[in-house]
Scaffold this motif. Structure first.
Motif, PDB file in Angstrom:
ATOM      1  N   LEU A 109       0.830  -1.199   0.000  1.00 19.81           N
ATOM      2  CA  LEU A 109       0.000   0.000   0.000  1.00 19.81           C
ATOM      3  C   LEU A 109       0.870   1.256   0.000  1.00 19.81           C
ATOM      4  CD1 LEU A 109      -2.736   1.407   0.137  1.00 19.81           C
ATOM      5  CD2 LEU A 109      -2.668   1.089   2.631  1.00 19.81           C
ATOM      6  N   ALA A 110       1.933   1.257   0.794  1.00 22.38           N
ATOM      7  CA  ALA A 110       2.834   2.413   0.844  1.00 22.38           C
ATOM      8  C   ALA A 110       3.485   2.666  -0.510  1.00 22.38           C
ATOM      9  CB  ALA A 110       3.897   2.194   1.921  1.00 22.38           C
ATOM     10  N   VAL A 111       3.905   1.619  -1.185  1.00 22.93           N
ATOM     11  CA  VAL A 111       4.504   1.764  -2.512  1.00 22.93           C
ATOM     12  C   VAL A 111       3.482   2.329  -3.493  1.00 22.93           C
ATOM     13  CG1 VAL A 111       5.450   0.471  -4.471  1.00 22.93           C
ATOM     14  CG2 VAL A 111       6.274   0.003  -2.167  1.00 22.93           C
ATOM     15  N   TYR A 112       2.249   1.837  -3.432  1.00 19.83           N
ATOM     16  CA  TYR A 112       1.189   2.348  -4.304  1.00 19.83           C
ATOM     17  C   TYR A 112       0.955   3.839  -4.043  1.00 19.83           C
ATOM     18  CZ  TYR A 112      -3.492   3.500  -5.870  1.00 19.83           C
ATOM     19  OH  TYR A 112      -4.556   4.134  -6.440  1.00 19.83           O
ATOM     20  N   LEU A 113       0.841   4.215  -2.775  1.00 18.24           N
ATOM     21  CA  LEU A 113       0.589   5.618  -2.441  1.00 18.24           C
ATOM     22  C   LEU A 113       1.746   6.507  -2.866  1.00 18.24           C
ATOM     23  CD1 LEU A 113      -1.051   5.120   1.053  1.00 18.24           C
ATOM     24  CD2 LEU A 113      -2.194   5.924  -1.030  1.00 18.24           C
ATOM     25  N   HIS A 114       2.964   6.016  -2.702  1.00 14.88           N
ATOM     26  CA  HIS A 114       4.134   6.783  -3.122  1.00 14.88           C
ATOM     27  C   HIS A 114       4.114   7.013  -4.629  1.00 14.88           C
ATOM     28  CE1 HIS A 114       8.351   7.274  -4.418  1.00 14.88           C
ATOM     29  NE2 HIS A 114       8.375   8.084  -3.369  1.00 14.88           N
ATOM     30  N   SER A 115       3.796   5.980  -5.394  1.00 14.46           N
ATOM     31  CA  SER A 115       3.748   6.147  -6.853  1.00 14.46           C
ATOM     32  C   SER A 115       2.611   7.075  -7.261  1.00 14.46           C
ATOM     33  CB  SER A 115       3.626   4.796  -7.551  1.00 14.46           C
ATOM     34  OG  SER A 115       2.398   4.193  -7.262  1.00 14.46           O
ATOM     35  N   LYS A 116       1.514   7.050  -6.504  1.00 15.00           N
ATOM     36  CA  LYS A 116       0.390   7.939  -6.790  1.00 15.00           C
ATOM     37  C   LYS A 116       0.795   9.398  -6.572  1.00 15.00           C
ATOM     38  CE  LYS A 116      -4.508   8.473  -5.904  1.00 15.00           C
ATOM     39  NZ  LYS A 116      -5.669   8.052  -5.142  1.00 15.00           N
ATOM     40  N   VAL A 117       1.580   9.647  -5.526  1.00 12.41           N
ATOM     41  CA  VAL A 117       2.068  11.005  -5.265  1.00 12.41           C
ATOM     42  C   VAL A 117       2.946  11.464  -6.428  1.00 12.41           C
ATOM     43  CG1 VAL A 117       3.627  12.378  -3.815  1.00 12.41           C
ATOM     44  CG2 VAL A 117       1.931  10.898  -2.754  1.00 12.41           C
ATOM     45  N   ASN A 118       3.817  10.588  -6.902  1.00  7.37           N
ATOM     46  CA  ASN A 118       4.720  10.956  -7.991  1.00  7.37           C
ATOM     47  C   ASN A 118       3.992  11.160  -9.311  1.00  7.37           C
ATOM     48  OD1 ASN A 118       7.056  11.000  -6.495  1.00  7.37           O
ATOM     49  ND2 ASN A 118       7.489   8.851  -6.840  1.00  7.37           N
ATOM     50  N   ASP A 119       2.903  10.425  -9.533  1.00  6.05           N
ATOM     51  CA  ASP A 119       2.197  10.485 -10.813  1.00  6.05           C
ATOM     52  C   ASP A 119       1.121  11.558 -10.873  1.00  6.05           C
ATOM     53  OD1 ASP A 119       3.768   8.359 -11.510  1.00  6.05           O
ATOM     54  OD2 ASP A 119       2.210   6.849 -11.202  1.00  6.05           O
ATOM     55  N   THR A 120       0.729  12.099  -9.730  1.00  7.91           N
ATOM     56  CA  THR A 120      -0.383  13.052  -9.674  1.00  7.91           C
ATOM     57  C   THR A 120       0.128  14.478  -9.811  1.00  7.91           C
ATOM     58  OG1 THR A 120      -1.605  11.569  -8.239  1.00  7.91           O
ATOM     59  CG2 THR A 120      -2.318  13.838  -8.263  1.00  7.91           C
ATOM     60  N   GLU A 121      -0.551  15.232 -10.619  1.00 12.83           N
ATOM     61  CA  GLU A 121      -0.219  16.646 -10.790  1.00 12.83           C
ATOM     62  C   GLU A 121      -0.977  17.524  -9.788  1.00 12.83           C
ATOM     63  OE1 GLU A 121       1.935  18.068 -12.993  1.00 12.83           O
ATOM     64  OE2 GLU A 121       2.554  16.072 -13.656  1.00 12.83           O
ATOM     65  N   GLU A 122      -2.194  17.108  -9.425  1.00 13.14           N
ATOM     66  CA  GLU A 122      -3.057  17.927  -8.576  1.00 13.14           C
ATOM     67  C   GLU A 122      -2.552  17.935  -7.129  1.00 13.14           C
ATOM     68  OE1 GLU A 122      -7.642  18.004  -7.057  1.00 13.14           O
ATOM     69  OE2 GLU A 122      -7.198  16.969  -8.936  1.00 13.14           O
ATOM     70  N   LEU A 123      -2.411  19.132  -6.586  1.00 13.14           N
ATOM     71  CA  LEU A 123      -1.857  19.306  -5.243  1.00 13.14           C
ATOM     72  C   LEU A 123      -2.716  18.650  -4.167  1.00 13.14           C
ATOM     73  CD1 LEU A 123       0.481  20.564  -3.707  1.00 13.14           C
ATOM     74  CD2 LEU A 123      -0.840  22.659  -3.522  1.00 13.14           C
ATOM     75  N   ASN A 124      -4.059  18.773  -4.267  1.00 15.67           N
ATOM     76  CA  ASN A 124      -4.936  18.161  -3.261  1.00 15.67           C
ATOM     77  C   ASN A 124      -4.788  16.653  -3.243  1.00 15.67           C
ATOM     78  OD1 ASN A 124      -6.120  20.173  -1.823  1.00 15.67           O
ATOM     79  ND2 ASN A 124      -7.995  20.255  -3.032  1.00 15.67           N
ATOM     80  N   GLU A 125      -4.688  16.038  -4.409  1.00  8.74           N
ATOM     81  CA  GLU A 125      -4.505  14.586  -4.488  1.00  8.74           C
ATOM     82  C   GLU A 125      -3.171  14.179  -3.884  1.00  8.74           C
ATOM     83  OE1 GLU A 125      -6.439  11.905  -5.409  1.00  8.74           O
ATOM     84  OE2 GLU A 125      -7.994  13.428  -5.292  1.00  8.74           O
ATOM     85  N   LYS A 126      -2.139  14.962  -4.125  1.00  9.10           N
ATOM     86  CA  LYS A 126      -0.822  14.670  -3.537  1.00  9.10           C
ATOM     87  C   LYS A 126      -0.892  14.724  -2.014  1.00  9.10           C
ATOM     88  CE  LYS A 126       2.263  15.959  -7.225  1.00  9.10           C
ATOM     89  NZ  LYS A 126       3.680  16.030  -7.450  1.00  9.10           N
ATOM     90  N   ARG A 127      -1.558  15.743  -1.497  1.00  7.33           N
ATOM     91  CA  ARG A 127      -1.695  15.886  -0.038  1.00  7.33           C
ATOM     92  C   ARG A 127      -2.428  14.691   0.559  1.00  7.33           C
ATOM     93  NH1 ARG A 127      -3.277  22.224   0.116  1.00  7.33           N
ATOM     94  NH2 ARG A 127      -1.160  23.020   0.026  1.00  7.33           N
ATOM     95  N   LYS A 128      -3.533  14.294  -0.090  1.00  2.00           N
ATOM     96  CA  LYS A 128      -4.297  13.148   0.414  1.00  2.00           C
ATOM     97  C   LYS A 128      -3.443  11.885   0.399  1.00  2.00           C
ATOM     98  CE  LYS A 128      -8.342  13.716  -1.890  1.00  2.00           C
ATOM     99  NZ  LYS A 128      -9.652  13.292  -2.387  1.00  2.00           N
TER     100      LYS A 128
END
Length: 65
Positions: free
Chosen positions: A15-34
Protein backbone atom coordinates in the motif's frame (compact mmCIF):
# COMPACT_ATOMS: atom_id res chain seq x y z
CA UNK A 1 7.85 -12.21 13.90
CA UNK A 2 4.79 -14.25 13.24
CA UNK A 3 3.55 -15.15 9.79
CA UNK A 4 0.43 -13.05 10.38
CA UNK A 5 2.53 -9.98 11.22
CA UNK A 6 4.75 -10.49 8.19
CA UNK A 7 1.66 -10.77 5.97
CA UNK A 8 0.22 -7.57 7.44
CA UNK A 9 3.48 -5.70 6.99
CA UNK A 10 3.77 -6.96 3.42
CA UNK A 11 0.29 -5.60 2.70
CA UNK A 12 1.28 -2.32 4.33
CA UNK A 13 4.43 -2.04 2.26
CA UNK A 14 2.46 -2.75 -0.93
CA UNK A 15 0.00 0.00 0.00
CA UNK A 16 2.83 2.41 0.84
CA UNK A 17 4.50 1.76 -2.51
CA UNK A 18 1.19 2.35 -4.30
CA UNK A 19 0.59 5.62 -2.44
CA UNK A 20 4.13 6.78 -3.12
CA UNK A 21 3.75 6.15 -6.85
CA UNK A 22 0.39 7.94 -6.79
CA UNK A 23 2.07 11.01 -5.27
CA UNK A 24 4.72 10.96 -7.99
CA UNK A 25 2.20 10.49 -10.81
CA UNK A 26 -0.38 13.05 -9.67
CA UNK A 27 -0.22 16.65 -10.79
CA UNK A 28 -3.06 17.93 -8.58
CA UNK A 29 -1.86 19.31 -5.24
CA UNK A 30 -4.94 18.16 -3.26
CA UNK A 31 -4.51 14.59 -4.49
CA UNK A 32 -0.82 14.67 -3.54
CA UNK A 33 -1.69 15.89 -0.04
CA UNK A 34 -4.30 13.15 0.41
CA UNK A 35 -1.92 10.46 -0.80
CA UNK A 36 0.86 11.72 1.47
CA UNK A 37 -1.51 11.77 4.45
CA UNK A 38 -2.60 8.19 3.72
CA UNK A 39 1.03 7.16 3.23
CA UNK A 40 1.89 8.61 6.64
CA UNK A 41 -1.01 6.76 8.26
CA UNK A 42 0.09 3.53 6.60
CA UNK A 43 3.69 3.93 7.81
CA UNK A 44 2.54 4.79 11.35
CA UNK A 45 0.36 1.66 11.46
CA UNK A 46 3.24 -0.54 10.28
CA UNK A 47 5.60 1.00 12.86
CA UNK A 48 3.01 0.40 15.58
CA UNK A 49 2.71 -3.27 14.58
CA UNK A 50 6.49 -3.68 14.68
CA UNK A 51 6.71 -1.98 18.08
CA UNK A 52 3.88 -4.15 19.47
CA UNK A 53 5.64 -7.30 18.27
CA UNK A 54 8.94 -6.18 19.80
CA UNK A 55 7.23 -5.40 23.10
CA UNK A 56 5.46 -8.76 23.08
CA UNK A 57 8.77 -10.55 22.43
CA UNK A 58 10.48 -8.52 25.16
CA UNK A 59 7.74 -9.41 27.68
CA UNK A 60 7.96 -13.09 26.74
CA UNK A 61 11.75 -13.05 27.15
CA UNK A 62 11.61 -11.27 30.52
CA UNK A 63 9.05 -13.66 32.04
CA UNK A 64 10.69 -16.66 30.31
CA UNK A 65 7.31 -17.85 29.04
Amino acid sequence: MTTKLIDQLTDGVDLAVYLHSKVNDTEELNEKRKSLRYLGQCLKAMKEQINDDRERNKDTTECRC
